[in-house]
Design a protein around this motif. Structure first.
Motif, PDB file in Angstrom:
ATOM      1  N   GLY A 116       0.829  -1.197   0.000  1.00 55.06           N
ATOM      2  CA  GLY A 116       0.000   0.000   0.000  1.00 55.06           C
ATOM      3  C   GLY A 116       0.863   1.246   0.000  1.00 55.06           C
ATOM      4  N   THR A 164      -3.474  -1.323   0.276  1.00 52.62           N
ATOM      5  CA  THR A 164      -3.797  -1.005  -1.118  1.00 52.62           C
ATOM      6  C   THR A 164      -5.282  -0.756  -1.326  1.00 52.62           C
ATOM      7  OG1 THR A 164      -1.932  -2.360  -1.844  1.00 52.62           O
ATOM      8  CG2 THR A 164      -3.613  -1.835  -3.489  1.00 52.62           C
ATOM      9  N   TYR A 176      -0.515   5.360  -8.067  1.00 55.07           N
ATOM     10  CA  TYR A 176      -0.137   4.103  -7.425  1.00 55.07           C
ATOM     11  C   TYR A 176      -0.131   2.950  -8.432  1.00 55.07           C
ATOM     12  CZ  TYR A 176      -0.067   0.208  -4.149  1.00 55.07           C
ATOM     13  OH  TYR A 176       0.279  -0.938  -3.477  1.00 55.07           O
TER      14      TYR A 176
END
Length: 416
Positions: A155, A170, A192
């Motif tokens: 994450g 995440t 991301y």
């Protein structure tokens, strides 16, 4: 011995007794000869912190009181101001407020409050004395990441001033509550998923470091409090490590010459894409302010379209940025500055491999800030693209020669 003489003798003895007691008390009272420097060290004063008129140099600390017997002269301030309540408190408690005028050189009154300054000054040491002065005509610094997201295996970490304050898995990234005028939760998710590797950072907030006048670095929330929302918004729009003009005193805006060109038509690259890219270049550079003797760039959060070009590395290029780049280049060179990094003197003004917004660098060689102003007139292939430099001249340096504003200068058309 007469009764009158006995009464006088008793009074003399009592007075001598009181004097002896006071001398005895004084012998046990310590006295520190404070300087501004030693006082700041002893009481951990926020030397380097920005301050306005009315602020206390003690910040949010409690007022300093010292023994009256050690500092009897401090009572003079209360007597001079007829502070009857303060005098009574001092005499009954034996403690007197510290007189800051004894350790300050300028801008600090006896109570430790800042006075007589305009704009955001800061607490400093002048030799061994404390002082707060009005800011210089120009104050600038550099933006630097203060709060970031750092990608991890599972994450992101929320990192503030170098310290991890939270780890986010995440699946929760899409719910992060961070946004401003230039990014939101979707931007973070896209970063991301597509634009990062483990260890990459996404900047949420920039602070200011490397102040021109030496004051302390500040975090993001203090930018608006000290320098205003316009400055805070400017910091949001520009990449980290950009130079930021934070304060200007008495200045006059003086226009340089305006240079213009036209988009023209190059259908082989797609004129609609070229117009989009030209407008994005103008958007990225318009109202960019560069501090004295600093190197600046355009702002973040603009995108450029690609046009097929077999001669370009990778087979495509952001055609359409060269006409506005030529206008900007002409304005910069006319000001006496050097060729911007990422540009060339050719018609194809932007070098391959340079982002036209954030990678091109313009150096301001003046001792005052300048602003790049760019705009367009019309639309389509006949769109006119204009650029000029605005000088923020200090009022005490204005004269008939540097007050002259420039006219319009056409630079012709070209490819790109």
């Amino acid at each position: 011995m007469s009764k009158k003489w006995r009464s006088t003798s008793v009074k003399i003895v009592l007075v001598l007794f009181v004097v002896c007691i006071m001398l005895f008390a004084f012998s046990f009272v310590s006295h520190t000869n404070y300087t501004g420097k030693s006082f700041a060290e002893a009481y951990n004063l926020p030397v380097g912190q920005s301050m306005f008129s009315g602020d206390s140099v003690m910040d949010d600390r409690n007022p300093v009181e010292v023994p009256l017997l050690s500092y009897p002269s401090f009572l003079a301030h209360q007597l001079f101001t007829l502070d009857l309540k303060g005098i009574l408190t001092t005499l009954t408690t034996g403690a007197v407020p510290f007189d800051f005028s004894t350790i300050s050189a300028e801008g600090i009154d006896s109570n430790g409050n800042v006075y007589g300054i305009e704009g955001p000054g800061y607490l400093r040491l002048e030799g061994d004395a404390l002082a707060v002065k009005s800011p210089d005509t120009y104050v600038w610094g550099y933006s630097a990441p203060y709060k970031v997201l750092t990608k991890t295996e599972n994450g992101v970490d929320v990192v503030e001033n170098g310290t991890v304050i939270k780890s986010v898995p995440t699946e929760e990234i899409k719910n992060l509550p961070y946004s401003n005028d230039f990014y939101n939760a979707t931007s973070i998710v896209n970063w991301y998923n597509y634009d990062s590797v483990v260890g990459s950072n996404f900047t949420l907030e920039n602070g200011i470091v490397g102040f021109s006048d030496g004051r302390n670095n500040i975090d993001y929330k203090d930018i608006e409090r000290i320098f205003g929302k316009n400055v805070s918004d400017y910091v949001d729009a520009y990449p980290s490590y950009s130079p930021i003009v934070l304060y200007m005193g008495n200045t006059t805006e003086v226009d340089g010459e305006t240079f213009y060109t036209y988009l023209d038509s190059h259908p082989e690259y797609g004129d609609s894409v070229r117009e989009f890219n030209a407008r994005q270049f103008v958007e990225a550079w318009n109202n960019t302010i560069i501090p004295p003797n600093c190197t600046g760039n355009g702002h973040d959060y603009v995108s450029f379209g690609s046009a097929a070009d077999a001669s370009a590395p990778g087979g495509s290029a952001a055609h359409g940025v060269c006409p506005p780049a030529r206008a900007l280049r002409s304005a910069v060179l006319a000001e006496g500055f050097g060729m911007p990094v990422g540009m060339t003197g050719d018609e194809n003004a932007v070098l391959y491999g340079y982002n036209p917004a954030s990678d091109i660098k313009v150096t301001n060689d003046h001792n005052y800030p300048v602003k790049i102003v760019m705009w367009t007139e019309g639309e389509g292939t006949g769109m006119c693209i204009l650029a000029k430099i605005v000088r923020y001249m200090p009022d005490d340096q204005l004269n008939s020669s540097n007050l002259t504003t420039g006219g319009r200068v056409g630079i012709g058309n070209g490819s790109g």
